[in-house]
Design an enzyme around this catalytic site. Structure first.
Site, short mmCIF file in Angstrom:
data_model
loop_
_atom_site.label_atom_id
_atom_site.label_comp_id
_atom_site.label_asym_id
_atom_site.label_seq_id
_atom_site.Cartn_x
_atom_site.Cartn_y
_atom_site.Cartn_z
N SER A 174 0.79 -1.24 0.00
CA SER A 174 0.00 0.00 0.00
C SER A 174 0.82 1.28 0.00
O SER A 174 0.55 2.21 0.76
CB SER A 174 -0.95 0.04 1.19
OG SER A 174 -1.94 -0.88 1.00
N ASP B 58 -6.94 -0.30 2.53
CA ASP B 58 -5.60 0.27 2.66
C ASP B 58 -5.64 1.67 3.26
O ASP B 58 -4.85 2.00 4.16
CB ASP B 58 -4.92 0.30 1.29
CG ASP B 58 -4.83 -1.10 0.68
OD1 ASP B 58 -5.14 -2.07 1.39
OD2 ASP B 58 -4.47 -1.21 -0.51
N TYR C 163 -6.53 -7.41 -11.25
CA TYR C 163 -7.34 -7.02 -10.09
C TYR C 163 -8.78 -6.77 -10.53
O TYR C 163 -9.74 -7.26 -9.94
CB TYR C 163 -6.72 -5.77 -9.44
CG TYR C 163 -7.40 -5.32 -8.16
CD1 TYR C 163 -6.93 -5.72 -6.92
CD2 TYR C 163 -8.52 -4.47 -8.20
CE1 TYR C 163 -7.54 -5.30 -5.74
CE2 TYR C 163 -9.14 -4.05 -7.04
CZ TYR C 163 -8.65 -4.46 -5.81
OH TYR C 163 -9.26 -4.03 -4.65
C1 GAF Z 1 -5.45 -3.92 -2.81
C2 GAF Z 1 -6.64 -2.99 -2.74
F1 GAF Z 1 -6.24 -1.69 -2.74
C3 GAF Z 1 -7.48 -3.27 -1.48
O1 GAF Z 1 -8.62 -2.48 -1.48
C4 GAF Z 1 -7.85 -4.77 -1.41
O2 GAF Z 1 -8.88 -5.07 -2.31
C5 GAF Z 1 -6.62 -5.64 -1.63
O3 GAF Z 1 -5.90 -5.28 -2.79
C6 GAF Z 1 -6.98 -7.10 -1.74
O4 GAF Z 1 -7.43 -7.57 -0.52
O5 GAF Z 1 -4.57 -3.66 -1.76
#
Ligand code: GAF
Length: 384
Positions: A125, A171, A220
């Site tokens: 993050s 995050d 993602y």
């Molecule tokens: C990333 C995203 F930013 C989070 O919000 C979360 O979805 C994560 O992936 C997966 O758990 O860090």
């Protein structure tokens, strides 16, 4: 964390002004992956890697942002903010400025310096750390503040609407609300949370596969869409299921055959992960570390096999840790497809564990991984 005194002098030399300095930490997620945007549960901790944001006012109406990491400066006009991102590092701070401006804040000119030591693209993050540190910094200029959960949503919106990455709330929330030596079980629907102390004898060992991860990347998005498609099938039978948070494994038994096979797998991960995350917090609170480790192992298998969110290197990093002395639990952490594994390790054995894991990984992949013994740290704040 980078030396705040060195950072202060970088800002001072550049802008000839004393900065106010804010810290936004990165995070590691112990369990609960890809559950946040399904309004489920996550269990992250803020860590002692962070982004520093230094800010000082200007009287020319310009917003000047400098990144020490990129060695680059960008200038904007505070009276004509860009409407969207430009696929540049400055999107993260400017996204926050833009969303806060949309909330009615009138920003005068300022100089903002950023310097982070959260490894970029490692699933820890770094983006949220920048957003949160920036938010506190720019709000200080207009003398405003928000409760942590509200500010977390605004920073999330900066990433969703300005940067264009469709992340959940985890995050930004943990970067703002982390607590020293604790992880936090967050209900991503109500934003209520429960603190779970990490026992003194347990170290957080974070092992970077050195494979780059990106939330803005296509994988993602695809996984999110696939799991949401599964939810739509369930909702067509049970309208009370707007998110996978509300679904059960029995729903999958009944209606899984109507889903695309990949969607069924993604949903099985998300639904079971919610159950594991709540159970893991309970186990941690009871001090049952073996159960915590078992749930982390199960979570990794589910993330890797059903969610297909891992990669060869991360699977190996988890496998190579298994028989090392001191290991309690290991799994891939964060958005997936690379990045870091999180290992809960007996504190006394952590240095030897880190060294042995690094050597094993280097021998297998010919890549030297960065392995850090971290601790859970407090959330974002101003440095005095
Ligand atoms: C990333 C995203 F930013 C989070 O919000 C979360 O979805 C994560 O992936 C997966 O758990 O860090």
């Amino acid at each position: 964390m980078h030396d705040p005194a060195a950072f202060r002098s970088i800002h001072k030399t550049r802008y000839n002004a004393e900065p106010a300095i804010f810290v936004g930490p990165g995070r590691v997620n112990l369990i609960g992956e890809h559950t946040d945007y399904a309004e489920g549960f996550v269990m992250p901790a803020a860590i002692n890697f962070a982004c520093l944001a230094g800010i000082s006012p200007r009287n020319d109406g310009k917003i000047v942002i400098y990144s020490e990491n990129y060695g680059e400066e960008r200038t904007f006009d505070s009276a004509a903010l860009p409407p969207h991102g430009s696929k540049h590092w400055s999107d993260y701070p400017m996204g926050v400025v833009s969303i806060l401006a949309g909330e009615g804040h009138k920003f005068p000119g300022f100089s903002l310096s950023l310097w982070g030591d959260v490894p970029l693209g490692s699933g820890l993050s770094s983006s949220a750390a920048i957003e949160v540190a920036t938010a506190l910094a720019v709000l200080s200029v207009v003398g405003a503040s928000y409760p942590g959960p509200v500010l977390a949503r605004l920073c999330q919106r900066a990433e969703n609407e300005f940067v264009g990455a469709n992340c959940g709330i985890m995050d930004q929330f943990i970067s703002l609300n982390g607590k020293e030596n604790h992880s936090l079980l967050l209900d991503c629907r109500s934003l209520e949370f429960k603190l779970a102390p990490i026992p003194d004898h347990v170290a957080l060992v974070i092992a970077n596969t050195m494979v780059k991860h990106s939330v803005a990347g296509g994988d993602y998005k695809t996984r999110r869409a696939e799991s949401e498609a599964a939810c739509a099938v369930i909702a067509s039978h049970r309208p009370g299921v707007p998110f996978l948070r509300d679904a059960t494994l029995e729903d999958l038994d009944k209606w899984g055959h109507e889903m695309a096979p990949k969607s069924l797998m993604r949903a099985r991960h998300v639904i079971s992960e919610n159950l594991r995350t709540v159970a893991c917090c309970d186990a941690l609170l009871r001090g049952e570390m073996a159960e915590v480790g078992r749930l982390m192992a199960e979570a990794h298998t589910s993330y890797s096999k059903d969610f297909e969110g891992s990669c060869v290197e991360a699977d190996a990093m988890v496998a190579l840790a298994q028989d090392l002395p001191g290991l309690i639990g290991a799994r891939l952490t964060g958005g997936g497809f690379g990045g870091c594994t999180v290992n809960l390790v007996e504190q006394a054995q952590a240095p030897a564990f880190a060294e042995a894991l690094g050597a094993r990984y280097a021998a297998q992949f010919n890549i030297v991984p960065e392995i850090h013994i971290c601790h859970a740290s407090g959330g974002a704040h101003r440095l005095e």
